[in-house]
Motif scaffolding. Structure first.
Motif, PDB file in Angstrom:
ATOM      1  N   ALA A   1       0.837  -1.207   0.000  1.00 47.72           N
ATOM      2  CA  ALA A   1       0.000   0.000   0.000  1.00 47.72           C
ATOM      3  C   ALA A   1       0.875   1.262   0.000  1.00 47.72           C
ATOM      4  CB  ALA A   1      -0.906  -0.002   1.215  1.00 47.72           C
ATOM      5  N   TRP A   2       1.991   1.212   0.713  1.00 45.88           N
ATOM      6  CA  TRP A   2       2.892   2.374   0.769  1.00 45.88           C
ATOM      7  C   TRP A   2       3.491   2.670  -0.623  1.00 45.88           C
ATOM      8  CZ3 TRP A   2       8.423   2.763   0.425  1.00 45.88           C
ATOM      9  CH2 TRP A   2       8.912   4.026   0.745  1.00 45.88           C
ATOM     10  N   LEU A   3       3.848   1.595  -1.327  1.00 52.20           N
ATOM     11  CA  LEU A   3       4.377   1.760  -2.693  1.00 52.20           C
ATOM     12  C   LEU A   3       3.358   2.468  -3.588  1.00 52.20           C
ATOM     13  CD1 LEU A   3       6.092  -1.629  -3.576  1.00 52.20           C
ATOM     14  CD2 LEU A   3       7.165   0.616  -3.536  1.00 52.20           C
ATOM     15  N   ASP A   4       2.093   2.224  -3.316  1.00 55.83           N
ATOM     16  CA  ASP A   4       1.024   2.828  -4.125  1.00 55.83           C
ATOM     17  C   ASP A   4       0.559   4.166  -3.555  1.00 55.83           C
ATOM     18  OD1 ASP A   4       1.050   0.672  -5.851  1.00 55.83           O
ATOM     19  OD2 ASP A   4      -0.408  -0.458  -4.664  1.00 55.83           O
ATOM     20  N   ASP A   5       1.298   4.658  -2.569  1.00 53.30           N
ATOM     21  CA  ASP A   5       0.952   5.938  -1.951  1.00 53.30           C
ATOM     22  C   ASP A   5      -0.446   5.885  -1.321  1.00 53.30           C
ATOM     23  OD1 ASP A   5       1.708   8.439  -1.209  1.00 53.30           O
ATOM     24  OD2 ASP A   5       1.025   9.434  -3.036  1.00 53.30           O
ATOM     25  N   GLU A   6      -0.744   4.753  -0.719  1.00 56.68           N
ATOM     26  CA  GLU A   6      -2.079   4.559  -0.145  1.00 56.68           C
ATOM     27  C   GLU A   6      -2.003   4.335   1.364  1.00 56.68           C
ATOM     28  OE1 GLU A   6      -5.102   4.518  -1.638  1.00 56.68           O
ATOM     29  OE2 GLU A   6      -4.560   4.571  -3.765  1.00 56.68           O
ATOM     30  N   LEU A   7      -0.862   4.693   1.954  1.00 55.48           N
ATOM     31  CA  LEU A   7      -0.714   4.481   3.388  1.00 55.48           C
ATOM     32  C   LEU A   7      -0.670   5.836   4.092  1.00 55.48           C
ATOM     33  CD1 LEU A   7      -0.404   1.802   4.946  1.00 55.48           C
ATOM     34  CD2 LEU A   7       2.045   2.248   5.055  1.00 55.48           C
ATOM     35  N   GLU A   8      -1.369   5.927   5.193  1.00 55.23           N
ATOM     36  CA  GLU A   8      -1.369   7.196   5.935  1.00 55.23           C
ATOM     37  C   GLU A   8      -0.012   7.412   6.605  1.00 55.23           C
ATOM     38  OE1 GLU A   8      -4.722   7.298   8.519  1.00 55.23           O
ATOM     39  OE2 GLU A   8      -6.135   7.245   6.841  1.00 55.23           O
ATOM     40  N   ASP A   9       0.278   8.668   6.925  1.00 58.61           N
ATOM     41  CA  ASP A   9       1.606   9.039   7.449  1.00 58.61           C
ATOM     42  C   ASP A   9       1.998   8.263   8.707  1.00 58.61           C
ATOM     43  OD1 ASP A   9       1.841  10.711   5.362  1.00 58.61           O
ATOM     44  OD2 ASP A   9       1.462  12.563   6.481  1.00 58.61           O
ATOM     45  N   ALA A  10       1.054   8.149   9.623  1.00 58.33           N
ATOM     46  CA  ALA A  10       1.371   7.474  10.891  1.00 58.33           C
ATOM     47  C   ALA A  10       1.722   6.007  10.630  1.00 58.33           C
ATOM     48  CB  ALA A  10       0.180   7.575  11.832  1.00 58.33           C
ATOM     49  N   ALA A  11       0.943   5.371   9.772  1.00 57.59           N
ATOM     50  CA  ALA A  11       1.190   3.958   9.447  1.00 57.59           C
ATOM     51  C   ALA A  11       2.511   3.815   8.697  1.00 57.59           C
ATOM     52  CB  ALA A  11       0.051   3.416   8.606  1.00 57.59           C
ATOM     53  N   ALA A  12       2.817   4.793   7.864  1.00 52.78           N
ATOM     54  CA  ALA A  12       4.069   4.757   7.099  1.00 52.78           C
ATOM     55  C   ALA A  12       5.273   4.872   8.045  1.00 52.78           C
ATOM     56  CB  ALA A  12       4.083   5.883   6.076  1.00 52.78           C
ATOM     57  N   ARG A  13       5.136   5.694   9.072  1.00 47.27           N
ATOM     58  CA  ARG A  13       6.244   5.841  10.041  1.00 47.27           C
ATOM     59  C   ARG A  13       6.486   4.519  10.773  1.00 47.27           C
ATOM     60  NH1 ARG A  13       4.334  11.180  10.544  1.00 47.27           N
ATOM     61  NH2 ARG A  13       2.858  10.631  12.190  1.00 47.27           N
ATOM     62  N   GLU A  14       5.397   3.862  11.170  1.00 42.37           N
ATOM     63  CA  GLU A  14       5.521   2.557  11.846  1.00 42.37           C
ATOM     64  C   GLU A  14       6.161   1.529  10.923  1.00 42.37           C
ATOM     65  OE1 GLU A  14       2.007   0.942  13.737  1.00 42.37           O
ATOM     66  OE2 GLU A  14       1.326   2.973  14.210  1.00 42.37           O
ATOM     67  N   LEU A  15       5.775   1.596   9.689  1.00 44.88           N
ATOM     68  CA  LEU A  15       6.322   0.662   8.699  1.00 44.88           C
ATOM     69  C   LEU A  15       7.836   0.843   8.576  1.00 44.88           C
ATOM     70  CD1 LEU A  15       6.088  -1.374   6.332  1.00 44.88           C
ATOM     71  CD2 LEU A  15       5.608   0.559   4.845  1.00 44.88           C
TER      72      LEU A  15
END
Lengths: 125, 185
Positions: A12-26
């Motif tokens: 989802a992050w690759l597709d720019d579909e992840l929210e910022d908070a979730a992206a930081r955790e990732l």
């Protein structure tokens, strides 16, 4: 969260579909997990290849045997017309076709006595 | 005319302007064809589906009143037509069973002999329809997850899962193919 769940987040992050908070955790997880970093690398690579040449071009890449012979109707009609015209002209040149030209009654005077119209003024082939 | 947005085109289509249909045809014919060709795995049938779609549009058989966004709607119509074709051919595997991700059989043996790009594209063509369409709409059409959800008619979470599952499966397969090649040389 297990690695499979993290990989879904990577996708989802690759597709720019992840929210910022979730992206930081990732990214915290990615710093620790070589397997998920490997997935990220491979997914990026695959995505790049797919986007580069994945589409099917209209009318191309069609296996020959599966392509129907499609000739536009207009081309067929034009071909038939040209063939008929050619045959007619050839027959005319060989003197095998008599051409009677029909003129309406009101135009008979214009022909005069030497005209080719039948005397009745009616068309008689 | 070509500078018209999709929203303008939608207005034109609703009022039955022939120019709007021609422009729509020019703008989407190739993309819809590519999408249908991937879904159907048959370029001739894909051509038929796209022509049929535009014929339906021209004859105003489809109601456009409830259409909010043109592109997802157009792809949804194309998708429905493809699904009908697949059902006719009894090739549609619309199961939601995540274990059965390949359309027919695992294409491993075929892919070992191909170069990477070709192998990836061929692997995509072997995915089950629901995963194949998700990855195609994302990678080729660059649709957002919400547009894909609208096109396919499933929740956003399902789109996220299907795209991930398609990627994950393709990566696993291609890694296995890579290992096989290395061990074979």
């Amino acid at each position: 969260m297990n690695c499979e769940s993290w990989r879904m987040e990577i996708s989802a992050w690759l597709d720019d579909e992840l929210e910022d908070a979730a992206a930081r955790e990732l990214h915290v997880h990615l710093a620790d997990c070589a397997d998920c970093r490997g997935f990220l690398k491979d997914a990026r690579h695959m995505s790049g290849i797919l986007r580069k040449g994945g589409g099917v071009e209209y009318g191309s890449q069609v296996p020959l045997l599966r392509r129907r012979l499609t000739i536009p109707f207009a081309s067929v009609a034009l071909g038939v017309l040209v063939a008929c015209l050619f045959t007619f002209i050839a027959a005319l040149a060989l003197g095998r076709v008599d051409v009677d030209v029909y003129f309406p009654k009101e135009d008979q005077n214009a022909l005069g006595e030497t005209g080719h119209m039948p005397s009745t003024g009616e068309y008689q082939p | 005319m070509s500078a018209l947005s999709d929203d303008d085109l939608l207005v034109g289509l609703r009022s039955g302007e022939p120019a709007a249909i021609s422009l729509l045809f020019e703008r989407y014919r190739r993309r819809l064809y590519s999408y249908c060709a991937w879904i159907l795995a048959d370029t001739v049938l894909a051509e038929d589906v796209v022509q049929n779609l535009f014929a339906t549009l021209s004859s105003r058989e489809l109601s456009l009143e409830k259409v909010v966004s043109l592109r997802p709607w157009l792809f949804r119509v194309a998708r429905n037509k493809c699904m009908k074709e697949l059902q006719l051919r009894k090739r549609g595997h619309l199961s939601l069973d995540a274990n059965g991700i390949w359309d027919e059989e695992n294409p491993f043996d075929i892919l070992v002999k191909k170069e990477t790009g070709q192998a990836i594209r061929e692997a995509v063509s072997h995915l089950q329809t629901i995963y194949r369409e998700a990855i195609i709409l994302r990678e080729f059409e660059e649709m957002s997850y919400s547009q894909i959800a609208e096109t396919v008619g499933v929740p956003l979470s399902t789109v996220k899962f299907r795209i991930f599952k398609a990627r994950d499966t393709l990566i696993r397969l291609l890694r296995a193919v890579g290992e096989e090649r290395r061990s074979g040389t």
